[in-house]
Write a protein that holds these residues in place. Structure first.
Motif, PDB file in Angstrom:
ATOM      1  N   GLN A  49      84.332 172.327 -36.020  1.00 32.68           N
ATOM      2  CA  GLN A  49      85.320 172.780 -36.994  1.00 32.68           C
ATOM      3  C   GLN A  49      86.583 173.268 -36.295  1.00 32.68           C
ATOM      4  OE1 GLN A  49      83.572 175.701 -39.541  1.00 32.68           O
ATOM      5  NE2 GLN A  49      82.567 174.203 -40.865  1.00 32.68           N
TER       6      GLN A  49
ATOM      7  N   TYR B 214      76.145 165.102 -36.381  1.00 29.74           N
ATOM      8  CA  TYR B 214      75.429 166.373 -36.521  1.00 29.74           C
ATOM      9  C   TYR B 214      76.211 167.590 -36.030  1.00 29.74           C
ATOM     10  CZ  TYR B 214      71.331 163.381 -37.201  1.00 29.74           C
ATOM     11  OH  TYR B 214      70.444 162.427 -37.666  1.00 29.74           O
ATOM     12  N   GLY B 215      77.397 167.367 -35.496  1.00 26.50           N
ATOM     13  CA  GLY B 215      78.082 168.467 -34.844  1.00 26.50           C
ATOM     14  C   GLY B 215      79.176 169.137 -35.637  1.00 26.50           C
ATOM     15  N   HIS B 216      79.213 168.908 -36.952  1.00 22.97           N
ATOM     16  CA  HIS B 216      80.324 169.468 -37.741  1.00 22.97           C
ATOM     17  C   HIS B 216      80.480 170.979 -37.586  1.00 22.97           C
ATOM     18  CE1 HIS B 216      80.983 165.552 -39.487  1.00 22.97           C
ATOM     19  NE2 HIS B 216      79.719 165.485 -39.908  1.00 22.97           N
ATOM     20  N   PRO B 217      79.414 171.782 -37.642  1.00 22.22           N
ATOM     21  CA  PRO B 217      79.628 173.230 -37.507  1.00 22.22           C
ATOM     22  C   PRO B 217      80.272 173.615 -36.176  1.00 22.22           C
ATOM     23  CG  PRO B 217      77.442 172.762 -38.361  1.00 22.22           C
ATOM     24  CD  PRO B 217      78.003 171.451 -37.887  1.00 22.22           C
ATOM     25  N   LEU B 218      79.958 172.852 -35.115  1.00 20.13           N
ATOM     26  CA  LEU B 218      80.515 173.178 -33.800  1.00 20.13           C
ATOM     27  C   LEU B 218      81.931 172.645 -33.632  1.00 20.13           C
ATOM     28  CD1 LEU B 218      77.413 172.323 -31.559  1.00 20.13           C
ATOM     29  CD2 LEU B 218      78.157 174.582 -32.325  1.00 20.13           C
TER      30      LEU B 218
END
Length: 507
Positions: A355, A349-353
């Motif tokens: 990057q 769930y942490g892809h946006p953070l």
């Protein structure tokens, strides 16, 4: 007889008292000392130099003098800003009501007028009783002893309805023990009034900036020793002596001058709630320091602050214990985090953070806690985890015992917040807080001696409290406070006679 005297003899409170089937105990009456008579006793104990010390202590108790030696009322507004001089009280005693002024100064008149006030028995707090706390170490104990001796002699003829407190200084436990034994064993006094804290220097600062050379630093850089926790002295011998002698403890401990109570222009800003804040700190020190655990017979009345703060703290003690007892606190131990799960959730769930960043498992927990994380050089030891350990708390019932059994809360006549003390539906374990009736007559907030009992009964008429609560407030709780400390407290008094009369009528 003048119109004024006719009016007070038919007071509202006398009418309320006539309807009651129980006595009334007033736990907080402030009386004035007639200075020439008091100074005769002080002269006997220490000569003219001790009289001078008394006058300095009386004048300096609330003076809040600046570095320039001037108090607030001598300073210009610019000087008050420059020195940050606390606004101190003024016009604190009844004057326009001259009959009441005389009542608070003349014991025979006070004794005669108790029926107008609606009281059967009153505990007296002479306004000079703790004046010696403002004196230097060389004079403090002699002044305290002289003042206690004066009050004991002055009120002895009226002992069936009036008893004065003994002032006890507590700069050291030994000082307190010595004056306690003299007051009780020699003078026959039955109640004591103590400070709820002693201001002391912070040694790390005092060693660098001695008070003799840097008085301004000494005036501002200190801490308050609340006598139950984190003290440089062991006060247990004093509390043990109190219990041994069967003495109820009272305090009017305030917090004016503390952070948030440092207005240089407004006395009311500094005043409202300050007794509750000061008493709360003192009571929590006795609780968390384990004093109420080690001395279950100790009874302490915290006056002038009301009872609502006692209910508030009791409720939150239980709330906090349930969240941070020695077992529950493990919910917040970083070692108990599931790092595998945390890493998996970040990858899912942490892809946006993440990057442009590598996920660092070693720092993931710390980084995810953000600014809410508390980073220390080491984790607490096992014996540092339980803030309730010294109090010996194993269940909410222990909190109820060590807070509600030990403490009584002086609530003034017109204090509507006393209703919180009796709200057993809201308080944990269906408890009630020990509110005790404290008229506070003699101070500016009670302009009419005969009104307090009627004001308290108004709360019943207005549906704020029940009649049973009123009885607990003005009689049951005060009676229990004094007699749990000393079963013979009311021997030979009007209260003993009233109880005997009721028992006779019941037969």
């Amino acid at each position: 007889m003048n119109d004024r005297l006719k009016q007070v003899q038919g007071s509202r409170s006398a009418a309320v008292k006539a309807r009651l089937d129980h006595p009334v105990i007033d736990t907080d009456v402030h009386v004035n000392d007639y200075a020439p008579a008091l100074e005769d006793y002080v002269q006997h104990y220490g000569g003219s130099k001790l009289v001078d010390a008394l006058r300095r202590a009386q004048g300096g108790r609330f003076a809040n003098r600046s570095a320039g030696g001037k108090d607030w009322y001598q300073q210009t507004p610019q000087e008050r800003q420059y020195h940050r001089t606390l606004r101190s009280p003024w016009w604190a005693r009844v004057t326009r009501n001259t009959l009441d002024l005389a009542t608070y100064t003349l014991p025979a008149l006070l004794y005669e007028r108790l029926a107008e006030q609606g009281s059967d028995y009153s505990v007296l707090f002479p306004n000079d009783v703790l004046a010696p706390l403002a004196a230097g170490a060389d004079n403090r104990q002699a002044l305290q002893r002289a003042i206690n001796h004066f009050h004991a002699d002055l009120y002895r003829p009226y002992a069936d309805r009036l008893t004065p407190v003994a002032g006890i200084g507590l700069h050291t436990p030994q000082e307190g023990i010595e004056e306690l034994e003299f007051a009780v064993k020699t003078l026959g006094l039955k109640v004591i009034n103590i400070p709820g804290g002693i201001r002391r220097p912070i040694r790390a600062i005092a060693d660098k900036y001695p008070a003799s050379e840097y008085p301004d630093v000494a005036r501002h850089a200190g801490y308050v020793d609340f006598l139950g926790i984190d003290s440089e002295y062991d006060y247990d011998p004093f509390w043990a002596k109190v219990v041994e002698l069967g003495v109820p403890v009272t305090t009017h401990y305030g917090s004016q001058g503390w952070t948030g109570r440092q207005s240089i222009s407004n006395y009311m800003f500094n005043h409202i709630g300050h007794f509750a804040d000061g008493s709360q700190a003192f009571a929590k020190a006795l609780f968390f320091g384990g004093v109420t655990r080690r001395f279950p017979g100790l009874r302490v009345a915290l006056l002038e602050g009301g009872a609502d703060w006692g209910a508030h703290v009791y409720t939150h003690l239980i709330d906090r214990w349930e969240k941070r007892n020695r077992n529950a606190v493990q919910n917040y131990n970083p070692a108990n985090a599931d790092l595998d799960l945390l890493e998996d959730l970040f990858r899912r769930y942490g892809h946006p953070l993440l990057q442009g960043r590598e996920l660092n498992r070693e720092t993931l927990l710390r980084d995810s806690l953000g600014i809410s994380a508390l980073h220390h050089s080491r984790e607490p030891n096992a014996d540092e985890l339980d803030d309730f350990a010294a109090a010996g708390i194993e269940s909410p019932h222990d909190i109820r015992t060590r807070w509600l059994d030990s403490f009584y809360f002086g609530s003034e006549a017109d204090d509507r917040t006393v209703a919180s003390a009796f709200n057993s539906r809201a308080l944990p374990l269906g408890a009630k807080v020990n509110a005790i009736w404290s008229s506070d007559v003699g101070h500016w907030d009670v302009p009419e001696f005969t009104e307090p009992l009627a004001e308290s009964w108004d709360l019943v008429e207005n549906g704020v409290i029940a009649a049973a609560d009123f009885k607990s407030w003005v009689f049951d709780n005060p009676y229990r406070f004094y007699t749990e400390a000393n079963p013979g407290f009311f021997k030979g008094t009007a209260i003993e006679r009233a109880q005997a009369s009721r028992a006779e009528q019941a037969r």
